[in-house]
Design a protein around this motif. Structure first.
Motif, short mmCIF file in Angstrom:
data_model
loop_
_atom_site.label_atom_id
_atom_site.label_comp_id
_atom_site.label_asym_id
_atom_site.label_seq_id
_atom_site.Cartn_x
_atom_site.Cartn_y
_atom_site.Cartn_z
N ALA A 35 -20.17 8.74 8.31
CA ALA A 35 -20.90 7.49 8.12
C ALA A 35 -20.14 6.34 8.75
CB ALA A 35 -21.10 7.23 6.62
N PRO A 36 -20.85 5.37 9.36
CA PRO A 36 -20.16 4.23 9.97
C PRO A 36 -19.50 3.36 8.92
CG PRO A 36 -22.53 3.87 9.94
CD PRO A 36 -22.31 5.28 9.49
N LEU A 37 -18.45 2.67 9.32
CA LEU A 37 -17.73 1.74 8.46
C LEU A 37 -18.12 0.32 8.85
CD1 LEU A 37 -14.19 3.41 8.61
CD2 LEU A 37 -16.01 3.79 6.93
N ARG A 38 -18.49 -0.49 7.86
CA ARG A 38 -18.95 -1.86 8.11
C ARG A 38 -17.92 -2.87 7.60
NH1 ARG A 38 -24.59 -2.74 8.73
NH2 ARG A 38 -25.33 -1.22 10.26
N PHE A 39 -17.67 -3.89 8.42
CA PHE A 39 -16.75 -4.97 8.06
C PHE A 39 -17.50 -6.28 8.28
CE2 PHE A 39 -14.34 -1.33 9.26
CZ PHE A 39 -13.18 -1.34 8.49
N ASP A 40 -17.69 -7.03 7.21
CA ASP A 40 -18.45 -8.28 7.30
C ASP A 40 -17.51 -9.45 7.01
OD1 ASP A 40 -21.02 -9.69 7.56
OD2 ASP A 40 -20.65 -10.25 5.48
N GLY A 41 -17.48 -10.41 7.92
CA GLY A 41 -16.59 -11.56 7.71
C GLY A 41 -16.58 -12.48 8.90
N TRP A 42 -15.38 -13.00 9.20
CA TRP A 42 -15.21 -14.00 10.25
C TRP A 42 -14.05 -13.63 11.15
CZ3 TRP A 42 -18.47 -18.27 10.43
CH2 TRP A 42 -19.26 -18.48 9.30
N ILE A 43 -14.17 -13.96 12.44
CA ILE A 43 -13.09 -13.79 13.40
C ILE A 43 -12.82 -15.14 14.05
CG2 ILE A 43 -12.35 -12.72 15.55
CD1 ILE A 43 -13.99 -10.28 14.85
N ALA A 44 -11.57 -15.58 14.01
CA ALA A 44 -11.17 -16.82 14.67
C ALA A 44 -10.26 -16.47 15.84
CB ALA A 44 -10.45 -17.75 13.71
N GLY A 45 -10.54 -17.02 17.01
CA GLY A 45 -9.70 -16.84 18.19
C GLY A 45 -9.08 -18.16 18.58
N GLY A 77 -8.76 -12.12 11.48
CA GLY A 77 -9.90 -11.49 10.84
C GLY A 77 -9.89 -11.80 9.37
N HIS A 78 -10.96 -12.41 8.87
CA HIS A 78 -11.09 -12.74 7.45
C HIS A 78 -12.31 -11.99 6.93
CE1 HIS A 78 -10.85 -14.83 3.70
NE2 HIS A 78 -11.96 -15.54 3.90
N TRP A 79 -12.08 -10.86 6.26
CA TRP A 79 -13.14 -9.91 5.93
C TRP A 79 -13.48 -9.99 4.46
CZ3 TRP A 79 -15.08 -8.59 10.31
CH2 TRP A 79 -14.24 -8.51 11.44
N VAL A 80 -14.73 -10.31 4.16
CA VAL A 80 -15.14 -10.49 2.76
C VAL A 80 -15.73 -9.22 2.17
CG1 VAL A 80 -15.48 -12.97 3.00
CG2 VAL A 80 -17.38 -11.44 3.53
N ARG A 81 -16.27 -8.33 3.03
CA ARG A 81 -16.80 -7.03 2.57
C ARG A 81 -16.38 -5.95 3.55
NH1 ARG A 81 -20.84 -10.51 1.14
NH2 ARG A 81 -21.84 -10.35 3.19
N THR A 82 -15.61 -4.97 3.06
CA THR A 82 -15.14 -3.87 3.91
C THR A 82 -15.01 -2.62 3.05
OG1 THR A 82 -12.72 -3.83 3.59
CG2 THR A 82 -13.60 -5.62 4.92
N PRO A 83 -14.84 -1.43 3.68
CA PRO A 83 -14.59 -0.22 2.89
C PRO A 83 -13.27 -0.27 2.13
CG PRO A 83 -15.29 0.33 5.14
CD PRO A 83 -15.02 -1.14 5.11
N PHE A 84 -12.37 -1.21 2.50
CA PHE A 84 -11.07 -1.33 1.86
C PHE A 84 -11.01 -2.51 0.89
CE2 PHE A 84 -10.30 0.00 6.38
CZ PHE A 84 -10.20 1.36 6.11
N GLY A 85 -12.14 -3.16 0.64
CA GLY A 85 -12.14 -4.38 -0.15
C GLY A 85 -11.86 -5.58 0.74
N MET A 109 -0.33 -8.13 12.03
CA MET A 109 0.11 -8.42 10.67
C MET A 109 -1.04 -8.09 9.74
SD MET A 109 2.11 -12.01 11.48
CE MET A 109 1.18 -12.31 13.00
N ALA A 110 -0.85 -7.11 8.86
CA ALA A 110 -1.90 -6.65 7.96
C ALA A 110 -1.32 -6.53 6.55
CB ALA A 110 -2.46 -5.31 8.43
N PRO A 111 -2.17 -6.68 5.51
CA PRO A 111 -1.64 -6.84 4.15
C PRO A 111 -1.24 -5.55 3.45
CG PRO A 111 -4.03 -7.06 4.14
CD PRO A 111 -3.62 -6.94 5.58
N THR A 112 -1.73 -4.40 3.86
CA THR A 112 -1.42 -3.15 3.16
C THR A 112 -1.19 -2.04 4.19
OG1 THR A 112 -3.72 -2.38 3.03
CG2 THR A 112 -2.92 -3.80 1.23
N PRO A 113 -0.44 -0.99 3.82
CA PRO A 113 -0.29 0.13 4.76
C PRO A 113 -1.63 0.74 5.17
CG PRO A 113 1.34 0.29 2.98
CD PRO A 113 0.39 -0.82 2.61
N ARG A 114 -2.59 0.80 4.24
CA ARG A 114 -3.88 1.41 4.56
C ARG A 114 -4.63 0.61 5.62
NH1 ARG A 114 -9.03 2.25 0.50
NH2 ARG A 114 -10.11 3.86 1.71
N THR A 115 -4.71 -0.72 5.44
CA THR A 115 -5.41 -1.54 6.44
C THR A 115 -4.64 -1.54 7.76
OG1 THR A 115 -4.34 -3.54 5.55
CG2 THR A 115 -6.55 -3.01 4.74
N ALA A 116 -3.31 -1.55 7.69
CA ALA A 116 -2.52 -1.53 8.92
C ALA A 116 -2.76 -0.24 9.70
CB ALA A 116 -1.03 -1.69 8.59
#
Length: 222
Positions: free
Chosen positions: A22-32, A44-52, A69-76
């Motif tokens: 199944a596809p993984l969806r990430f909903d949020g904002w990207i600032a460049g 990347g500021h993600w408000v809804r993802t498979p990882f929370g 730079m990522a907040p958890t080993p899983r997201t990294a």
């Protein structure tokens, strides 16, 4: 007469589902953000993802060194398996949003503050597309040529780890100002994101921007 070889029975729907994750969806904002030092940042500021909910920062220095730079080993692990980096650091990443201002911090490494401008014509156009349609990977077949022409970006392509990725843009604001420091060093004034960042198949718009996006990632069956 030798009978013809039997053809394998077509796969059942259940078997096809097992073959295609199944596809993984990430909903949020990207600032460049580009800076006068040559360092470019993608938040990347993600408000809804498979990882929370979570936030991450991709940084490319003027010399080409790419840092995640990522907040958890899983997201990294997931992000580093989808994009290309020379270095990965697992650190807390926080994003505080106001009416027009955002503050991004990655522990003591990074502090970024930027001001969000009003929605322009492209943002109004993106907002007019129904959300379900804008988030659909099939819609990117229509938007990808337009995105390349109008914003100089791609909305679909091959990612790392045999993955496919689609960006469904749903809103767009230009950034009007920014200040940033990394490891205690001021990165300079706001500049275009140039040259393009090299984390994946596409960059952010050259003009510093904040984009509302639904990103879809699909694993390729092994």
């Amino acid at each position: 007469m030798t009978p013809p070889p039997e053809r394998p029975a077509p796969a059942s729907g259940r078997a096809r589902n097992r073959a295609r994750p199944a596809p993984l969806r990430f909903d949020g904002w990207i600032a460049g953000v580009g800076t006068s030092s040559g360092t470019r940042l993608v938040v990347g500021h993600w408000v809804r993802t498979p990882f929370g909910p979570f936030s991450d920062v991709m940084l490319e220095r003027a010399d080409g060194h790419r840092l995640l730079m990522a907040p958890t080993p899983r997201t990294a692990r997931f992000i580093a398996g989808t994009y290309a980096f020379d270095e990965v650091r697992v650190v807390p990443v926080s994003v505080h949003t106001g009416d027009r201002s955002w503050t991004v911090e990655a522990e003591s490494l990074l502090r970024l503050c930027f001001t969000v401008g009003r929605r322009g014509a492209t943002g109004l156009l993106l907002r007019a597309v129904p959300g379900a349609l804008a988030a659909s990977p099939a819609w990117t077949a229509v938007t990808d040529p337009l995105a390349r022409l109008l914003m100089g970006v791609r909305t679909r392509g091959s990612a790392g780890g045999g993955r496919r990725e689609w960006y469904g843009a749903r809103d767009l604001h230009a950034l009007t100002s920014a200040t940033a420091s990394f490891e205690g060093r001021n990165l300079g004034a706001l500049r275009p994101v140039a040259p393009p960042v090299r984390f994946g198949f596409g960059s952010t718009p050259p003009r510093p921007s904040l984009v509302r996006v639904t990103t879809t990632v699909r694993e390729t069956p092994g």
